[in-house]
Motif scaffolding. Structure first.
Motif: not given
Length: 201
Positions: A87-95
């Motif tokens: 998932e790190t290719s489409i999303l970051g870790k904040h939100g």
């Protein structure tokens, strides 16, 4: 002189459009294909959702050559934050961490993977991330995003919730890009090294 605006039909009131944007700096012309879209929500039937994402996928695939895709949208999907390496290719870790397992979320994440797009608002730490409050249960949701393709992600300086002053049930998302004025080339390093032959004996 960019080409004219491109648009595409979508079923059941969901919609999208695109326009080419060219920004000329000192020695570079930065070329973007800006897509704006309103996605069907989870209350729509599977056929409608699949039809929309099929059309949008085809539309993005036709982006002019040499243009980076930027997509600003009301995704009507809760895709949360990155919890796995994939998932790190489409999303970051904040939100907003809420991640739903529905047709909208499934097709949106597949679209992002297929086109190398990532949610920039999940890559920067801020006080708030929600862009909409549910009329059903009052839950705060992060439905609105800027998605940026791989090659331009390093130029994004910030992306965050934005109170744009318009009367709407959604907050905006502000994207800040810093475009280089010229192509960055590797520096040539002068080699003044002298071999100490006595150490090689």
């Amino acid at each position: 002189n960019p080409e004219p605006i491109l648009g595409g039909p979508a079923p059941d009131h969901a919609r999208f459009m695109g326009v080419q944007l060219h920004f000329k700096t000192e020695k570079i012309v930065h070329k973007f294909f800006l897509v704006t879209s309103y996605h069907p929500h989870s209350g729509k039937d599977t056929e409608t959702i699949e039809g929309f994402y099929g059309s949008l996928d085809s539309f993005i695939s036709q982006a002019p050559r040499g243009h980076t895709v930027l997509m600003g949208c009301d995704a009507n999907a809760s895709i949360g934050t990155a919890t796995t390496d994939d998932e790190t290719s489409i999303l970051g870790k904040h939100g907003v961490e809420t991640k739903k397992d529905g047709d909208c979320e499934f097709h949106l994440t597949n679209l992002l993977h297929a086109h190398g797009l990532k949610s920039m608002a999940t890559c920067f730490e801020h006080r708030r991330y929600d862009t909409h409050t549910s009329n059903l249960n009052g839950a705060r949701l992060q439905l609105d995003h800027w998605f940026v393709q791989d090659e331009m992600q390093t130029l994004v300086q910030d992306a965050k919730r934005w109170n744009h002053g318009t009367d709407s049930d959604h907050a905006g998302v502000l994207l800040v890009l810093r475009l280089p004025h010229k192509t960055l080339r590797p520096r040539k390093i002068k080699q003044n090294m002298k071999l100490q032959w006595n150490f090689l004996k």
